[in-house]
Write a protein that holds these residues in place. Sequence first.
Motif, mmCIF file in Angstrom:
data_model
loop_
_atom_site.group_PDB
_atom_site.id
_atom_site.type_symbol
_atom_site.label_atom_id
_atom_site.label_comp_id
_atom_site.label_asym_id
_atom_site.label_seq_id
_atom_site.Cartn_x
_atom_site.Cartn_y
_atom_site.Cartn_z
ATOM 1 N N ASP A 1 8.068 -12.890 0.608
ATOM 2 C CA ASP A 1 7.724 -11.561 1.365
ATOM 3 C C ASP A 1 6.547 -11.923 2.568
ATOM 4 O O ASP A 1 6.655 -11.567 3.836
ATOM 5 C CB ASP A 1 6.823 -10.556 0.594
ATOM 6 C CG ASP A 1 7.656 -9.945 -0.728
ATOM 7 O OD1 ASP A 1 9.068 -10.135 -0.620
ATOM 8 O OD2 ASP A 1 7.083 -9.333 -1.531
ATOM 9 N N SER B 1 2.157 -5.562 -0.773
ATOM 10 C CA SER B 1 3.017 -5.896 -2.098
ATOM 11 C C SER B 1 3.117 -4.250 -2.799
ATOM 12 O O SER B 1 3.462 -4.532 -3.985
ATOM 13 C CB SER B 1 2.218 -6.983 -2.679
ATOM 14 O OG SER B 1 2.834 -8.093 -1.913
ATOM 15 N N GLN C 1 6.346 -13.140 -3.603
ATOM 16 C CA GLN C 1 5.202 -12.930 -2.628
ATOM 17 C C GLN C 1 5.336 -13.829 -1.535
ATOM 18 O O GLN C 1 5.108 -13.766 -0.350
ATOM 19 C CB GLN C 1 3.838 -12.772 -3.286
ATOM 20 C CG GLN C 1 3.828 -11.533 -3.872
ATOM 21 C CD GLN C 1 2.270 -11.279 -4.985
ATOM 22 O OE1 GLN C 1 1.663 -12.281 -4.872
ATOM 23 N NE2 GLN C 1 2.152 -10.155 -5.217
#
Length: 198
Positions: A65, A23, A62
């Motif tokens: 992701d 990230s 996230q």
Amino acid sequence: WTGTLEHVLATIPHRVYWKARTSVDLECHKRFADALSMLPQDIIGKSDDALPWNRDEIEALQAIDRRVLDDGQAILNSEEVRLHSDGTESIGLTSKVPLRNAHGDVIGVLGISQDITDRKALEADREQLLCQTERLLAETERLLAGAEKRADRDPLTDLLNHRAFHKRLNGEEYRTGSVGRGFAVAMLDLDNFKFFND
């Protein structure tokens, strides 16, 4: 090729960024940085936690992701809501695709986002206007039906009146005439009806 890519990134109305599996932002387009009120160099090398997102936003970003990284499949046109420090919200239409190395391993995520806040506001306004219009039409039809009923009926007895008789007569004449058939009208005279009418 690099110059062409830079020119494309400078002219499209999208925010482009890519990040590692951890990230951490590897690179970002100026429009992406502008949306965060930051400079690109202040974003590169930072994780999502270090950027001006709130906890809910970070978790939502996230989660998407992780799906891209784990499945190796693109997620296209997901809406992401961002709450700004001044209390306003913006909505981004975001697509994320996996970044792969030469061996085909997923090494990161490329994100492309477009601000659709104004478009969503227009859609909401249009939907509200459509609902109001439908309500007005329904109310108009209801009032019109009520007015037509009142025009065709005697207010005291609620029986059909002379106007309604002629409407029905004309309708029957048209209906039977269109199929080549005739019709009859029966006339009745009630004794002492004036007494009941009075």
